[in-house]
Design a protein around this motif. Structure first.
Motif, PDB file in Angstrom:
ATOM      1  N   ARG A 167      -5.027  37.479  99.543  1.00  0.00           N
ATOM      2  CA  ARG A 167      -4.183  38.437 100.259  1.00  0.00           C
ATOM      3  C   ARG A 167      -4.094  38.013 101.716  1.00  0.00           C
ATOM      4  N   ILE A 168      -2.879  37.761 102.209  1.00  0.00           N
ATOM      5  CA  ILE A 168      -2.718  37.419 103.632  1.00  0.00           C
ATOM      6  C   ILE A 168      -2.121  38.581 104.418  1.00  0.00           C
ATOM      7  N   ALA A 169      -1.672  39.614 103.722  1.00  0.00           N
ATOM      8  CA  ALA A 169      -1.217  40.842 104.379  1.00  0.00           C
ATOM      9  C   ALA A 169      -1.441  41.992 103.413  1.00  0.00           C
ATOM     10  N   ASP A 170      -2.131  43.033 103.874  1.00  0.00           N
ATOM     11  CA  ASP A 170      -2.480  44.168 103.012  1.00  0.00           C
ATOM     12  C   ASP A 170      -1.539  45.342 103.229  1.00  0.00           C
ATOM     13  N   LYS A 171      -1.275  46.060 102.159  1.00  0.00           N
ATOM     14  CA  LYS A 171      -0.547  47.330 102.206  1.00  0.00           C
ATOM     15  C   LYS A 171       0.732  47.221 103.036  1.00  0.00           C
ATOM     16  N   ILE A 172       1.639  46.395 102.548  1.00  0.00           N
ATOM     17  CA  ILE A 172       2.870  46.119 103.284  1.00  0.00           C
ATOM     18  C   ILE A 172       4.008  47.065 102.877  1.00  0.00           C
ATOM     19  N   GLU A 173       3.729  48.043 102.017  1.00  0.00           N
ATOM     20  CA  GLU A 173       4.766  49.008 101.651  1.00  0.00           C
ATOM     21  C   GLU A 173       5.199  49.792 102.877  1.00  0.00           C
ATOM     22  N   ASP A 174       6.486  50.144 102.928  1.00  0.00           N
ATOM     23  CA  ASP A 174       7.034  50.812 104.105  1.00  0.00           C
ATOM     24  C   ASP A 174       6.528  52.239 104.263  1.00  0.00           C
ATOM     25  N   ARG A 175       6.204  52.895 103.143  1.00  0.00           N
ATOM     26  CA  ARG A 175       5.709  54.271 103.215  1.00  0.00           C
ATOM     27  C   ARG A 175       4.269  54.320 102.721  1.00  0.00           C
ATOM     28  N   PRO A 176       3.364  54.890 103.527  1.00  0.00           N
ATOM     29  CA  PRO A 176       1.950  54.926 103.125  1.00  0.00           C
ATOM     30  C   PRO A 176       1.679  55.790 101.909  1.00  0.00           C
ATOM     31  N   ASP A 177       2.588  56.715 101.585  1.00  0.00           N
ATOM     32  CA  ASP A 177       2.403  57.584 100.426  1.00  0.00           C
ATOM     33  C   ASP A 177       3.151  57.064  99.203  1.00  0.00           C
ATOM     34  N   ASN A 178       3.510  55.783  99.213  1.00  0.00           N
ATOM     35  CA  ASN A 178       4.277  55.189  98.117  1.00  0.00           C
ATOM     36  C   ASN A 178       3.533  55.341  96.789  1.00  0.00           C
ATOM     37  N   SER A 179       4.145  56.023  95.831  1.00  0.00           N
ATOM     38  CA  SER A 179       3.508  56.291  94.538  1.00  0.00           C
ATOM     39  C   SER A 179       4.525  56.116  93.419  1.00  0.00           C
ATOM     40  N   THR A 180       4.014  55.792  92.234  1.00  0.00           N
ATOM     41  CA  THR A 180       4.854  55.702  91.043  1.00  0.00           C
ATOM     42  C   THR A 180       4.289  56.619  89.971  1.00  0.00           C
ATOM     43  N   ARG A 181       5.185  57.325  89.306  1.00  0.00           N
ATOM     44  CA  ARG A 181       4.814  58.208  88.211  1.00  0.00           C
ATOM     45  C   ARG A 181       5.095  57.497  86.893  1.00  0.00           C
ATOM     46  N   PHE A 182       4.114  57.536  86.006  1.00  0.00           N
ATOM     47  CA  PHE A 182       4.229  56.914  84.696  1.00  0.00           C
ATOM     48  C   PHE A 182       4.132  57.999  83.626  1.00  0.00           C
ATOM     49  N   LEU A 183       4.819  57.777  82.511  1.00  0.00           N
ATOM     50  CA  LEU A 183       4.754  58.701  81.386  1.00  0.00           C
ATOM     51  C   LEU A 183       3.932  58.097  80.256  1.00  0.00           C
ATOM     52  N   ILE A 184       3.159  58.957  79.599  1.00  0.00           N
ATOM     53  CA  ILE A 184       2.420  58.582  78.392  1.00  0.00           C
ATOM     54  C   ILE A 184       3.261  59.042  77.212  1.00  0.00           C
ATOM     55  N   ILE A 185       3.641  58.122  76.334  1.00  0.00           N
ATOM     56  CA  ILE A 185       4.493  58.482  75.203  1.00  0.00           C
ATOM     57  C   ILE A 185       3.731  58.300  73.892  1.00  0.00           C
ATOM     58  N   GLY A 186       4.032  59.161  72.924  1.00  0.00           N
ATOM     59  CA  GLY A 186       3.360  59.108  71.629  1.00  0.00           C
ATOM     60  C   GLY A 186       4.211  59.759  70.560  1.00  0.00           C
ATOM     61  N   ASN A 187       3.646  59.911  69.380  1.00  0.00           N
ATOM     62  CA  ASN A 187       4.383  60.465  68.248  1.00  0.00           C
ATOM     63  C   ASN A 187       4.066  61.931  67.962  1.00  0.00           C
ATOM     64  N   GLN A 188       3.115  62.504  68.685  1.00  0.00           N
ATOM     65  CA  GLN A 188       2.731  63.879  68.373  1.00  0.00           C
ATOM     66  C   GLN A 188       3.052  64.814  69.533  1.00  0.00           C
ATOM     67  N   GLN A 189       3.220  66.094  69.191  1.00  0.00           N
ATOM     68  CA  GLN A 189       3.401  67.115  70.214  1.00  0.00           C
ATOM     69  C   GLN A 189       2.031  67.574  70.698  1.00  0.00           C
ATOM     70  N   VAL A 190       1.964  67.983  71.963  1.00  0.00           N
ATOM     71  CA  VAL A 190       0.688  68.315  72.602  1.00  0.00           C
ATOM     72  C   VAL A 190       0.584  69.828  72.803  1.00  0.00           C
ATOM     73  N   PRO A 191      -0.497  70.465  72.323  1.00  0.00           N
ATOM     74  CA  PRO A 191      -0.687  71.901  72.554  1.00  0.00           C
ATOM     75  C   PRO A 191      -0.894  72.214  74.040  1.00  0.00           C
ATOM     76  N   MET A 192      -0.891  73.486  74.368  1.00  0.00           N
ATOM     77  CA  MET A 192      -1.041  73.917  75.756  1.00  0.00           C
ATOM     78  C   MET A 192      -2.415  73.537  76.297  1.00  0.00           C
ATOM     79  N   ALA A 193      -2.419  73.056  77.548  1.00  0.00           N
ATOM     80  CA  ALA A 193      -3.670  72.717  78.223  1.00  0.00           C
ATOM     81  C   ALA A 193      -4.001  73.723  79.319  1.00  0.00           C
ATOM     82  N   GLY A 194      -3.023  74.553  79.698  1.00  0.00           N
ATOM     83  CA  GLY A 194      -3.265  75.552  80.734  1.00  0.00           C
ATOM     84  C   GLY A 194      -2.600  75.235  82.053  1.00  0.00           C
TER      85      GLY A 194
END
Length: 363
Positions: A250-277
């Motif tokens: 690494r010659i330069a760390d954390k070069i993203e323009d926004r410090p709060d840069n985040s990505t949301r990922f989805l978990i996919i499957g074949n079953q429906q999920v009951p309520m968790a609250g």
């Protein structure tokens, strides 16, 4: 320092004793997990061992009980690994993710399922969907939106032709680094590889530090890291996992323009999920092409005070200038209030499909 050598010896003996207690309790928990597996198999030979709602409830309970000095999220991460190892004794979870190895999607998969899950890289998002639909893996992990660059259209479009369910979500803080190999000449960098979204997330930094370098988009940041190993005049934008996997500096760390840069990922499957609250629901809605259609779609959510967390519009494949809406909101489809809203929307829409109700991301 006020501690004497005797005090240190006593503290070390206490730590050794605690380590023994922790070891005994983890082993006892693992033994209990194995017994759970035997009970499930006795009741149903096709029993499901990984339960998203149960895992979310356990992790939230741990975070609520935690009194420090470790941070609650750090404590939950420790328990996530314990749970992952115990689950592997019952049945290892197979997870497909958008590859190759070293991508942020793999990092998200490990964050959600723990290090004991079997993670398998796929070349494209639709391949992840196909592996899950075919039953070759238990779950898949795909990116859906970035806080800087917005929605991942390919993921949303793939849902239109799939019967897959959303079973969970995970949000990953994204840190980009500029990486080089041991043969790179730092003063001669004329080409930078990365995924197009990463270029967008680091645009200002690149304009300031490498305005004349050629920016070459590739399929993933891991692919960018791999290419750098073969060239002396190039660099890559990628994360920690890719840097370690391909032995880059690494010659330069954390070069993203926004410090709060985040990505949301989805978990996919074949079953429906009951309520968790503490749940979310994702739906896709096709509206008739009439004046006020969007108002008619959103009005029941407003009237029933349902909190919308995201709404995206995509072109429909059924006709020119027709659109479908992807909507995320708080609540579970089995809740009476949410069920009432969905029924109203179903009557007003030409098509409504619930993609899934699932626990809100814990970590």
């Amino acid at each position: 320092m006020s501690d004497t050598p005797v005090d240190l010896d006593e503290l070390r003996q206490r730590i050794d004793q605690l380590d023994g207690d922790i070891l005994r309790l983890i082993s006892e928990r693992a033994d209990c997990a194995q017994k759970v597996a035997h009970v499930k198999l006795a009741q149903d030979k096709d029993a499901v061992f990984y339960r998203p709602e149960r895992e979310a409830q356990v992790l939230r309970r741990i975070m609520a009980l935690n009194q420090g000095p470790l941070d609650s999220e750090e404590m939950a991460r420790l328990f996530r690994e314990i749970m992952s190892a115990c689950l592997a004794l019952e049945q290892p979870v197979k997870v497909a993710y958008l590859g190759p190895e070293g991508t942020f999607t793999q990092q998200a998969a490990l964050k959600h399922f723990g290090g004991s899950a079997i993670s398998l890289p796929m070349a494209a998002i639709d391949e992840v969907f196909r592996e899950v639909e075919a039953g070759a893996v238990n779950y898949g992990v795909v990116p859906v939106e970035n806080s800087t660059e917005g929605v991942v259209n390919h993921t949303l479009d793939t849902f239109m032709d799939s019967s897959i369910h959303i079973c969970g979500e995970v949000v990953l803080r994204i840190h980009h680094h500029l990486l080089i190999s041991d043969t790179t000449r730092r003063d001669k960098i004329s080409r930078i590889y990365s995924h197009p979204q990463s270029f967008g997330q680091c645009r200002k930094w690149l304009d300031a530090h490498y305005p004349h370098a050629e920016r070459v988009p590739v399929s993933s940041n891991a692919e960018a890291a791999k290419l750098v190993k073969t060239e002396w005049h190039s660099a890559a934008i990628a994360g920690d996992m890719a840097a370690k996997l391909y032995g880059l500096e690494r010659i330069a760390d954390k070069i993203e323009d926004r410090p709060d840069n985040s990505t949301r990922f989805l978990i996919i499957g074949n079953q429906q999920v009951p309520m968790a609250g503490d749940d979310k629901t994702s739906v896709v809605v096709a509206m008739r092409n009439l004046p006020g259609a969007l108002h008619d779609l959103l009005e029941p959510f407003h009237r029933h005070k349902i909190d919308l967390t995201r709404i995206e519009t995509r072109p429909s494949r059924s006709g020119v200038w027709n659109y479908v809406f992807f909507i995320d909101f708080k609540g579970h489809a089995d809740e009476p209030r949410v069920a009432a809203v969905l029924e109203e929307v179903r009557l007003r829409a030409s098509e409504l499909r619930v993609l899934g109700s699932y626990p809100q991301g814990v970590l």
